[in-house]
Design a protein around this motif. Structure first.
Motif, mmCIF file in Angstrom:
data_model
loop_
_atom_site.group_PDB
_atom_site.id
_atom_site.type_symbol
_atom_site.label_atom_id
_atom_site.label_comp_id
_atom_site.label_asym_id
_atom_site.label_seq_id
_atom_site.Cartn_x
_atom_site.Cartn_y
_atom_site.Cartn_z
ATOM 1 N N ASP A 42 -26.152 10.158 48.172
ATOM 2 C CA ASP A 42 -24.847 10.235 47.495
ATOM 3 C C ASP A 42 -23.888 11.256 48.125
ATOM 4 O O ASP A 42 -23.540 12.269 47.496
ATOM 5 C CB ASP A 42 -25.038 10.614 46.008
ATOM 6 C CG ASP A 42 -25.833 9.582 45.220
ATOM 7 O OD1 ASP A 42 -26.032 8.463 45.723
ATOM 8 O OD2 ASP A 42 -26.257 9.903 44.098
ATOM 9 N N THR A 91 -25.583 13.647 32.709
ATOM 10 C CA THR A 91 -24.441 13.445 33.611
ATOM 11 C C THR A 91 -23.309 14.447 33.377
ATOM 12 O O THR A 91 -22.247 14.314 33.972
ATOM 13 C CB THR A 91 -23.886 12.005 33.450
ATOM 14 O OG1 THR A 91 -23.376 11.850 32.116
ATOM 15 C CG2 THR A 91 -24.954 10.955 33.697
ATOM 16 N N VAL A 133 -16.667 12.863 40.006
ATOM 17 C CA VAL A 133 -17.060 14.119 39.350
ATOM 18 C C VAL A 133 -15.811 14.929 39.045
ATOM 19 O O VAL A 133 -14.905 15.015 39.874
ATOM 20 C CB VAL A 133 -18.035 14.916 40.256
ATOM 21 C CG1 VAL A 133 -18.227 16.347 39.754
ATOM 22 C CG2 VAL A 133 -19.390 14.202 40.339
ATOM 23 N N ALA A 172 -19.941 25.184 39.281
ATOM 24 C CA ALA A 172 -21.389 25.171 39.028
ATOM 25 C C ALA A 172 -21.982 24.098 39.937
ATOM 26 O O ALA A 172 -21.248 23.268 40.492
ATOM 27 C CB ALA A 172 -21.688 24.825 37.564
ATOM 28 N N GLY A 173 -23.277 24.133 40.110
ATOM 29 C CA GLY A 173 -23.962 23.054 40.823
ATOM 30 C C GLY A 173 -23.620 23.001 42.296
ATOM 31 O O GLY A 173 -23.455 24.025 42.955
HETATM 32 P P1 TMP Z 1 -23.342 18.455 41.164
HETATM 33 O O1 TMP Z 1 -22.870 19.824 40.887
HETATM 34 O O2 TMP Z 1 -24.814 18.363 41.420
HETATM 35 O O3 TMP Z 1 -22.532 17.776 42.242
HETATM 36 O O4 TMP Z 1 -23.103 17.603 39.829
HETATM 37 C C1 TMP Z 1 -21.834 17.499 39.235
HETATM 38 C C2 TMP Z 1 -21.945 16.766 37.905
HETATM 39 O O5 TMP Z 1 -22.366 15.420 38.105
HETATM 40 C C3 TMP Z 1 -22.972 17.362 36.950
HETATM 41 O O6 TMP Z 1 -22.406 17.356 35.642
HETATM 42 C C4 TMP Z 1 -24.150 16.433 36.992
HETATM 43 C C5 TMP Z 1 -23.556 15.123 37.400
HETATM 44 N N1 TMP Z 1 -24.425 14.359 38.286
HETATM 45 C C6 TMP Z 1 -24.870 13.112 37.898
HETATM 46 O O7 TMP Z 1 -24.572 12.645 36.810
HETATM 47 N N2 TMP Z 1 -25.667 12.412 38.770
HETATM 48 C C7 TMP Z 1 -26.024 12.885 39.980
HETATM 49 O O8 TMP Z 1 -26.744 12.204 40.718
HETATM 50 C C8 TMP Z 1 -25.552 14.182 40.373
HETATM 51 C C9 TMP Z 1 -25.926 14.763 41.699
HETATM 52 C C10 TMP Z 1 -24.750 14.867 39.493
#
Ligand code: TMP
Length: 239
Positions: free
Chosen positions: A129, A198, A92, A98-99
């Protein structure tokens, strides 16, 4: 020709290709899941949108010398890709807070980072994860220190390219997740998908969330928003 089903994930099915052992077909589903599958729904048209958006993004990256497993689009919901062995890491990159990082570290949402921040997650649904460090990655993901450095460099290159692509269509690339695969010769290549499932994408003028957070947070119609992303990318590609 499309062969038998090899694997089914939350958002895609993976099929073998008859007579082509080194290729696979990715078939994008209409399912949306969040919070490790705890929230789910189906949206007509979502599979098509993510297939075409991801194809557009991979094609742009190819033009800028970033190779991936993507070969070509086959139809509205399917694309042909190179077969690789998936490295069980979610890499990531965050440009803005964010998130999960907001909750985990108590940051303010929208706080920009001075330089892109990379986080590694171990791709394992049973464990939800988890966030891991580099040494965990050597242990769990069958990558060497050198290879992990290669992955991080590739990830930062993708970030630079994608920030520019999305800025051109009036979107801020907040964060995104990449996955990588290993070819038979051992080399590492970008794989999986790059789509609003994603990535976090915010409209540069209105600040509106234009990605899967619309579904995660119940902010509106996911298909309408993804359609806008595809339209903007297609307009740029044909401009
Ligand atoms: P997060 O803030 O939930 O950790 O996510 C970070 C980035 O990763 C966000 O752009 C979404 C993406 N993401 C995925 O593609 N798959 C996943 O399972 C998760 C949790 C996040």
């Amino acid at each position: 020709m499309k062969g038998s089903l090899l694997y089914e994930g939350k958002a895609k099915q993976v099929y073998r290709v008859e007579g082509e052992a080194e290729q696979l077909i990715l078939s994008y589903k209409n399912d949306a899941t969040a919070f490790n599958g705890k929230k789910k729904d189906q949206f007509n048209g979502k599979g098509r949108l993510n297939n075409l958006i991801s194809a557009n993004v991979f094609a742009y990256l190819h033009q800028h010398d970033v190779r991936s497993h993507f070969i070509k689009t086959l139809n509205d919901t399917e694309q042909l890709v190179e077969k690789t062995t998936i490295i069980p890491l979610e890499v990531v990159v965050r440009n803005v807070a964010a998130g999960s990082i907001v909750k985990r570290l108590g940051l303010e949402e929208k706080q920009p980072f001075d330089s892109p921040l990379i986080e590694l997650f171990y791709k394992n649904d049973d464990l939800n994860d988890p966030l891991i460090n580099d040494e965990h990655a050597y242990l769990l993901a069958d990558v060497t220190e050198e290879e992990l450095n290669v992955l991080k460099r590739m990830t930062l290159t993708v970030n630079t390219q994608l920030r520019s692509l999305f800025a051109d269509v009036n979107l801020q690339l907040v964060d995104f997740k990449l996955e990588f695969g290993r070819r038979q010769d051992g080399s590492l290549v970008l794989s999986d998908e790059i789509s609003p499932d994603t990535c976090r994408l915010w409209d540069r003028e209105t600040g509106e969330k234009m990605d899967k957070d619309v579904f995660r947070q119940g902010l509106g119609d996911l298909v309408d928003v993804y359609e806008v992303i595809l339209q903007r990318l297609e307009e740029k590609a044909h401009a």
